[in-house]
Design a protein around this motif. Structure first.
Motif, PDB file in Angstrom:
ATOM      1  N   TRP A   1      -6.044  14.718  50.526  1.00  0.00           N
ATOM      2  CA  TRP A   1      -5.312  15.974  50.365  1.00  0.00           C
ATOM      3  C   TRP A   1      -4.316  15.851  49.211  1.00  0.00           C
ATOM      4  N   ILE A   2      -3.939  17.025  48.687  1.00  0.00           N
ATOM      5  CA  ILE A   2      -2.959  17.142  47.602  1.00  0.00           C
ATOM      6  C   ILE A   2      -2.009  18.280  47.956  1.00  0.00           C
ATOM      7  N   ARG A   3      -0.715  18.049  47.782  1.00  0.00           N
ATOM      8  CA  ARG A   3       0.282  19.108  48.004  1.00  0.00           C
ATOM      9  C   ARG A   3       1.101  19.270  46.719  1.00  0.00           C
ATOM     10  N   CYS A   4       1.088  20.476  46.176  1.00  0.00           N
ATOM     11  CA  CYS A   4       1.822  20.796  44.946  1.00  0.00           C
ATOM     12  C   CYS A   4       2.915  21.811  45.261  1.00  0.00           C
TER      13      CYS A   4
ATOM     14  N   VAL B   1       6.699  18.870  42.198  1.00  0.00           N
ATOM     15  CA  VAL B   1       6.455  17.768  43.121  1.00  0.00           C
ATOM     16  C   VAL B   1       4.994  17.817  43.534  1.00  0.00           C
ATOM     17  N   VAL B   2       4.279  16.714  43.302  1.00  0.00           N
ATOM     18  CA  VAL B   2       2.873  16.583  43.689  1.00  0.00           C
ATOM     19  C   VAL B   2       2.761  15.359  44.579  1.00  0.00           C
ATOM     20  N   GLU B   3       2.254  15.565  45.802  1.00  0.00           N
ATOM     21  CA  GLU B   3       2.097  14.489  46.774  1.00  0.00           C
ATOM     22  C   GLU B   3       0.630  14.319  47.134  1.00  0.00           C
ATOM     23  N   THR B   4       0.232  13.087  47.357  1.00  0.00           N
ATOM     24  CA  THR B   4      -1.123  12.779  47.790  1.00  0.00           C
ATOM     25  C   THR B   4      -1.069  11.807  48.958  1.00  0.00           C
ATOM     26  N   GLY B   5      -2.098  11.832  49.793  1.00  0.00           N
ATOM     27  CA  GLY B   5      -2.190  10.894  50.902  1.00  0.00           C
ATOM     28  C   GLY B   5      -2.880   9.620  50.474  1.00  0.00           C
ATOM     29  N   GLY B   6      -3.046   8.708  51.417  1.00  0.00           N
ATOM     30  CA  GLY B   6      -3.719   7.460  51.116  1.00  0.00           C
ATOM     31  C   GLY B   6      -3.034   6.287  51.767  1.00  0.00           C
ATOM     32  N   PRO B   7      -3.401   5.079  51.383  1.00  0.00           N
ATOM     33  CA  PRO B   7      -2.788   3.883  51.975  1.00  0.00           C
ATOM     34  C   PRO B   7      -1.334   3.722  51.536  1.00  0.00           C
ATOM     35  N   VAL B   8      -0.621   2.896  52.265  1.00  0.00           N
ATOM     36  CA  VAL B   8       0.774   2.612  51.929  1.00  0.00           C
ATOM     37  C   VAL B   8       0.812   1.766  50.658  1.00  0.00           C
ATOM     38  N   LEU B   9       1.600   2.207  49.686  1.00  0.00           N
ATOM     39  CA  LEU B   9       1.694   1.539  48.388  1.00  0.00           C
ATOM     40  C   LEU B   9       2.997   0.766  48.280  1.00  0.00           C
TER      41      LEU B   9
ATOM     42  N   LEU C   1       1.277   8.779  47.416  1.00  0.00           N
ATOM     43  CA  LEU C   1       2.196   8.780  46.270  1.00  0.00           C
ATOM     44  C   LEU C   1       2.867  10.133  46.137  1.00  0.00           C
ATOM     45  N   ARG C   2       4.135  10.089  45.726  1.00  0.00           N
ATOM     46  CA  ARG C   2       4.896  11.305  45.439  1.00  0.00           C
ATOM     47  C   ARG C   2       5.330  11.259  43.982  1.00  0.00           C
ATOM     48  N   VAL C   3       4.892  12.255  43.196  1.00  0.00           N
ATOM     49  CA  VAL C   3       5.221  12.369  41.777  1.00  0.00           C
ATOM     50  C   VAL C   3       6.128  13.584  41.609  1.00  0.00           C
ATOM     51  N   ALA C   4       7.329  13.379  41.088  1.00  0.00           N
ATOM     52  CA  ALA C   4       8.292  14.469  40.893  1.00  0.00           C
ATOM     53  C   ALA C   4       8.715  14.506  39.423  1.00  0.00           C
ATOM     54  N   VAL C   5       8.574  15.668  38.814  1.00  0.00           N
ATOM     55  CA  VAL C   5       8.977  15.888  37.427  1.00  0.00           C
ATOM     56  C   VAL C   5      10.144  16.857  37.428  1.00  0.00           C
ATOM     57  N   SER C   6      11.232  16.478  36.763  1.00  0.00           N
ATOM     58  CA  SER C   6      12.429  17.300  36.680  1.00  0.00           C
ATOM     59  C   SER C   6      12.675  17.683  35.228  1.00  0.00           C
ATOM     60  N   LEU C   7      12.867  18.998  34.990  1.00  0.00           N
ATOM     61  CA  LEU C   7      13.096  19.513  33.645  1.00  0.00           C
ATOM     62  C   LEU C   7      14.263  20.491  33.661  1.00  0.00           C
ATOM     63  N   PRO C   8      14.918  20.708  32.519  1.00  0.00           N
ATOM     64  CA  PRO C   8      16.005  21.696  32.469  1.00  0.00           C
ATOM     65  C   PRO C   8      15.500  23.081  32.837  1.00  0.00           C
ATOM     66  N   LEU C   9      16.280  23.776  33.624  1.00  0.00           N
ATOM     67  CA  LEU C   9      15.899  25.118  34.081  1.00  0.00           C
ATOM     68  C   LEU C   9      16.269  26.153  33.048  1.00  0.00           C
ATOM     69  N   THR C  10      15.372  27.156  32.871  1.00  0.00           N
ATOM     70  CA  THR C  10      15.647  28.271  31.971  1.00  0.00           C
ATOM     71  C   THR C  10      15.245  29.548  32.669  1.00  0.00           C
TER      72      THR C  10
ATOM     73  N   ASP D   1      -1.274  24.444  47.852  1.00  0.00           N
ATOM     74  CA  ASP D   1      -0.579  24.944  46.660  1.00  0.00           C
ATOM     75  C   ASP D   1       0.636  25.748  47.101  1.00  0.00           C
ATOM     76  N   ASP D   2       1.820  25.139  46.953  1.00  0.00           N
ATOM     77  CA  ASP D   2       3.080  25.797  47.318  1.00  0.00           C
ATOM     78  C   ASP D   2       3.862  26.203  46.077  1.00  0.00           C
ATOM     79  N   THR D   3       3.151  26.566  45.006  1.00  0.00           N
ATOM     80  CA  THR D   3       3.815  26.924  43.752  1.00  0.00           C
ATOM     81  C   THR D   3       4.047  28.428  43.661  1.00  0.00           C
ATOM     82  N   VAL D   4       4.415  29.042  44.784  1.00  0.00           N
ATOM     83  CA  VAL D   4       4.665  30.481  44.765  1.00  0.00           C
ATOM     84  C   VAL D   4       6.044  30.804  44.195  1.00  0.00           C
ATOM     85  N   ASP D   5       6.901  29.792  44.088  1.00  0.00           N
ATOM     86  CA  ASP D   5       8.240  29.998  43.529  1.00  0.00           C
ATOM     87  C   ASP D   5       8.117  30.251  42.034  1.00  0.00           C
TER      88      ASP D   5
END
Length: 397
Positions: free
Chosen positions: A303-306, A318-326, A380-389, A267-271
């Motif tokens: 494993w999961i990296r957030c 950004v949420v990443e997971t390990g596994g086979p090559v997709l 897999l790498r899942v990235a969500v981008s939203l307007p910053l406030t 969990d790297d969501t300390v920002d």
């Protein structure tokens, strides 16, 4: 500095084509005027020197003297004509250069004026999105080609609005109507299993399987409702929402599932600067779906990296997971409804195929987007981008 590619793209625009066309027309007109002017000037010079005034005043004494005088006058006339031709040529070159600059400027002005209504239509059309289809161009003016184009676009928007409204109404009504028989079926099953007589083992197993299928259909209907609601136009004007806080809450709520599968969570969501604004219910469900996807479609011992961060006026998750090559082609389709990878690639065959499509719909409704990437190392790498406030704009989620 403008790159050659950008200049080439700019040269292919309609305005620059019109500028070249009108500029060439003005320039050709200028060239024609200069040619006519030169022809008239040469004709006038020849006429004015057809009879030399000096010849009438000088009376030569002999024939030889007359011939010599005629030769001198012819030489003088040739020099005068040559000087006039050089002056006329120089003046024509200067006039042509000035006319070229003036032609380009006039062509650009005329092209801009001709294309002004089209630019207005383009800007108005860009402001109209799937959430604002009730707006119309309503271009005023004479009944010309531009007004016909604007009226055609208005008619298209009207048909699109009716189609989207009917689709959303159908999904919402169908989901609500289907929940009633599902509730009745579940209640009847519970009543049958609650009878005092002993229930055979096969019947109990069948009842458990039916409950599981009913729960699956119920989740599918809930996904339909949420998808319809998110596409109905969740305004980005709402409560300030912390992506980091929501991710931590989602991970805490799924701690049991993470433990059962032996997953390692980074969990790297300390920002605390990754804040956005919008509907907190939809945003929370979006993040829940991302975390659910990372937990359910993961192998035991994975494993999961957030991570959340603020970057270029955007709040990123950004949420990443390990596994086979997709395969990237298959991964790119996961944002569409009912698209899933096979169970041997994801480690699970559960799910309705609506999770990431809901994430994409909620992100787009809030002015953001979803990016799905197959990691080269696998997973897999899942990235969500939203307007910053600003975090001070509201209450944390």
């Amino acid at each position: 500095m403008r790159t050659p590619r950008r200049l080439a793209m700019r040269a292919r625009t309609v305005r620059w084509r019109f500028t070249a066309l009108y500029g060439a027309m003005f320039l050709m007109s200028g060239v024609g005027l200069l040619v006519i002017n030169n022809l008239v000037g040469l004709w006038g010079t020849q006429s004015s020197h057809a009879v030399s005034p000096g010849a009438a005043q000088v009376q030569p004494a002999t024939f030889e003297a007359a011939m010599e005088l005629n030769r001198l006058l012819q030489a003088e006339l040739s020099q005068v004509r040559a000087a006039q031709s050089r002056q006329l040529l120089a003046g024509s070159i200067v006039a042509l250069a000035v006319m070229a600059v003036v032609s380009v400027a006039l062509g650009r002005i005329v092209a801009a004026r001709v294309l002004r209504p089209l630019r207005t239509i383009t800007a108005a059309t860009r402001r109209i999105s799937a959430d604002d289809l009730h707006t119309r161009l309503a271009v005023a003016g004479p009944a010309d080609e531009v007004k016909d184009l604007a009226d055609t676009i208005d008619g298209l928007l009207e048909r699109l609005e009716a189609s989207f409204t009917a689709q959303r109404r159908f999904v919402a009504n169908a989901s609500h109507e289907l929940r009633t028989p599902l509730t009745t079926m579940r209640a009847s099953l519970d009543v049958a299993m609650a009878k005092p007589e002993p229930v055979p083992a096969q019947t109990a197993a069948l009842a458990d399987r039916l409950r599981a299928e009913l729960d699956r259909v119920d989740r599918l209907l809930e996904g339909f409702l949420l998808l319809a609601r998110s596409r109905h136009g969740a305004s980005s004007d709402g409560t300030a929402f912390s992506l980091g806080h929501a991710v931590s809450a989602a991970l805490d709520a799924r701690a049991a599932d993470v433990s059962d599968k032996g997953l390692t969570v980074h969990d790297d969501t300390v920002d605390d600067h990754a804040w956005t604004r919008g509907n907190p219910t939809l945003l929370a469900r979006m993040i829940d779906n991302v975390i659910d996807n990372a937990v359910k479609h993961n192998h035991d011992g994975g494993w999961i990296r957030c991570a959340t961060r603020a970057e270029d006026q955007r709040a990123l998750l950004v949420v990443e997971t390990g596994g086979p090559v997709l395969d990237q082609g298959q991964v790119a389709l996961l944002a569409q409804p009912f698209q899933r990878l096979s169970a041997d690639r994801t480690g699970s065959d559960n799910g309705s195929g609506l999770g990431l499509s809901i994430v994409a719909a909620v992100a787009e409704a809030h002015g953001g987007g979803l990016d799905l990437r197959a990691r080269p190392e696998g997973g897999l790498r899942v990235a969500v981008s939203l307007p910053l406030t600003s975090a001070q704009a509201g209450v944390p989620a």
